[in-house]
Design a protein around this motif. Structure first.
Motif, PDB file in Angstrom:
ATOM      1  N   THR A  45      45.069 -29.625 -16.733  1.00  0.00           N
ATOM      2  CA  THR A  45      45.634 -29.489 -18.073  1.00  0.00           C
ATOM      3  C   THR A  45      44.785 -28.597 -18.975  1.00  0.00           C
ATOM      4  N   LYS A  48      45.841 -24.864 -20.067  1.00  0.00           N
ATOM      5  CA  LYS A  48      47.051 -24.632 -20.857  1.00  0.00           C
ATOM      6  C   LYS A  48      46.974 -23.352 -21.694  1.00  0.00           C
ATOM      7  N   SER A  63      41.804 -20.447 -12.138  1.00  0.00           N
ATOM      8  CA  SER A  63      42.322 -21.811 -12.075  1.00  0.00           C
ATOM      9  C   SER A  63      41.619 -22.590 -10.976  1.00  0.00           C
ATOM     10  N   THR A  80      47.799 -22.516  -7.602  1.00  0.00           N
ATOM     11  CA  THR A  80      48.913 -22.112  -8.456  1.00  0.00           C
ATOM     12  C   THR A  80      49.545 -23.308  -9.145  1.00  0.00           C
ATOM     13  N   GLU A  81      49.310 -24.504  -8.633  1.00  0.00           N
ATOM     14  CA  GLU A  81      49.787 -25.720  -9.282  1.00  0.00           C
ATOM     15  C   GLU A  81      48.976 -26.912  -8.793  1.00  0.00           C
ATOM     16  N   PHE A  82      49.156 -28.034  -9.468  1.00  0.00           N
ATOM     17  CA  PHE A  82      48.396 -29.250  -9.177  1.00  0.00           C
ATOM     18  C   PHE A  82      48.664 -29.732  -7.752  1.00  0.00           C
ATOM     19  N   PHE A 103      49.124 -23.936  -1.501  1.00  0.00           N
ATOM     20  CA  PHE A 103      49.396 -23.545  -2.876  1.00  0.00           C
ATOM     21  C   PHE A 103      48.423 -22.479  -3.372  1.00  0.00           C
TER      22      PHE A 103
END
Length: 331
Positions: A45, A48, A63, A80-82, A103
């Motif tokens: 988070t 953001k 990231s 690229t994502e959780f 990912f």
């Protein structure tokens, strides 16, 4: 190709850090870094406002997330994502690494020998690694003035042992940066060599680390090449089996100007050594007045080779910098 200075382990107030992402980025920029990986514990988070912070500071933010479990901490970079860390048990970390790779991320052991429970929950690595080829890197230097810490010495030996076993695995540093606190201790820096082809700087940095194109230091940037006629191998490359019997000239370059003003070892009395699975191949005095150093080396019996810079820091003879390896294919 160019080298960029990276901090690969940091935290904000989205986990246990005491700094915001803008404060982290501004602090990293002020210390001469080109990029920083945000690796908050079990959350992404904090990323953001990543794009706006990058625009304001001119610093690249990579990231990441630090999987923080009872059995070890694993830094994941480039996601690229959780990717959910919660199913990971002591015998199934490989399933988690597979998901990280799926990912777009890479995975590394964080501070594997730091004191664990109850002082630091899960900080000591207990996950079973069945296939070292799957792990992308080991954080061998953690914290400030990392070269003198015994847990880092164990992590460095672990990396060296895996190289001796024939695995191609990268080594990194990470400050494990939690707050904007002043320190006069030497800071670890991981330099990554970008290929400057397609993709963003973040994507290039992740590719560089996955390929082992990295050099770690508390001061000067050390790089290494193997030359044989027109053939040149650089950090992260692998010498083919049919060329292992050749003789090479190892060329070590030391850039004493990187991050000028952010480090100083006035009594260093530097020495540069070439080290491999066969032991120390050669060692020479080094100084800021000389940029390049050459060693003769044979490929016979070689599995890997790296350069190591040592010197006096605060009255101690210690490692100041080291390169990742140039590898050789097995016979």
């Amino acid at each position: 190709m160019r080298w960029i200075a990276c901090e690969l382990h940091s935290h904000t107030n989205h986990s246990d850090g005491r700094q915001s992402l803008p404060e982290l980025a501004q602090g990293a920029k002020a210390l001469g870094f080109d990029c920083v990986a945000l690796t908050d514990h079990n959350t992404m988070t904090g990323l953001k406002d990543r794009e706006s912070v990058e625009q304001e500071t001119g610093l690249t933010i990579i990231s990441g997330m630090e999987w923080t479990t009872f059995y070890g901490h694993m830094v994941t970079i480039g996601l690229t994502e959780f990717v959910d860390w919660r199913p990971a048990g002591p015998g199934d970390i490989h399933e988690g690494i597979d998901q990280v790779h799926a990912f777009g991320g890479i995975a590394g052991m964080a501070h594997p020998y730091r004191i664990g429970n109850p002082m630091c929950t899960g900080c000591f690595w207990e996950f079973e690694i069945r296939d070292w080829n799957q792990l992308d890197y080991i954080e061998v230097w953690s914290g400030t003035f990392p070269s003198i810490k015994t847990d880092n010495a164990r992590a460095f030996r672990l990396w060296t042992d895996r190289l001796n076993d024939g695995f191609r695995i990268a080594a990194t540093s990470g400050r494990d940066w939690h707050a904007q606190e002043l320190t006069d201790e030497p800071l670890p820096v991981t330099y990554l060599q970008l290929d400057e082809t397609e993709g963003s700087l973040t994507e290039q940095a992740v590719r560089a680390l996955a390929a082992g194109r990295a050099s770690v230091t508390m001061g000067p940037l050390v790089t290494l090449e193997l030359h044989s006629g027109k053939i040149v191998y650089t950090i992260g490359d692998c010498v083919p089996e049919q060329e292992r019997s050749l003789s090479y000239e190892a060329v070590v370059n030391i850039d004493f100007q990187v991050r000028a003003g952010h480090w100083a070892f006035p009594e260093a009395r530097y020495s540069i050594a070439l080290t491999s699975n066969l032991g120390v191949i050669g060692e020479q005095p080094a100084s800021p007045e000389q940029e390049q150093y050459r060693f003769g080396i044979t490929g016979k019996g070689l599995k890997w080779v790296r350069a190591e810079l040592k010197g006096n820091v605060r009255g101690m003879r210690t490692m100041i910098a080291f390169t990742n390896a140039i590898y050789a294919e097995s016979e």
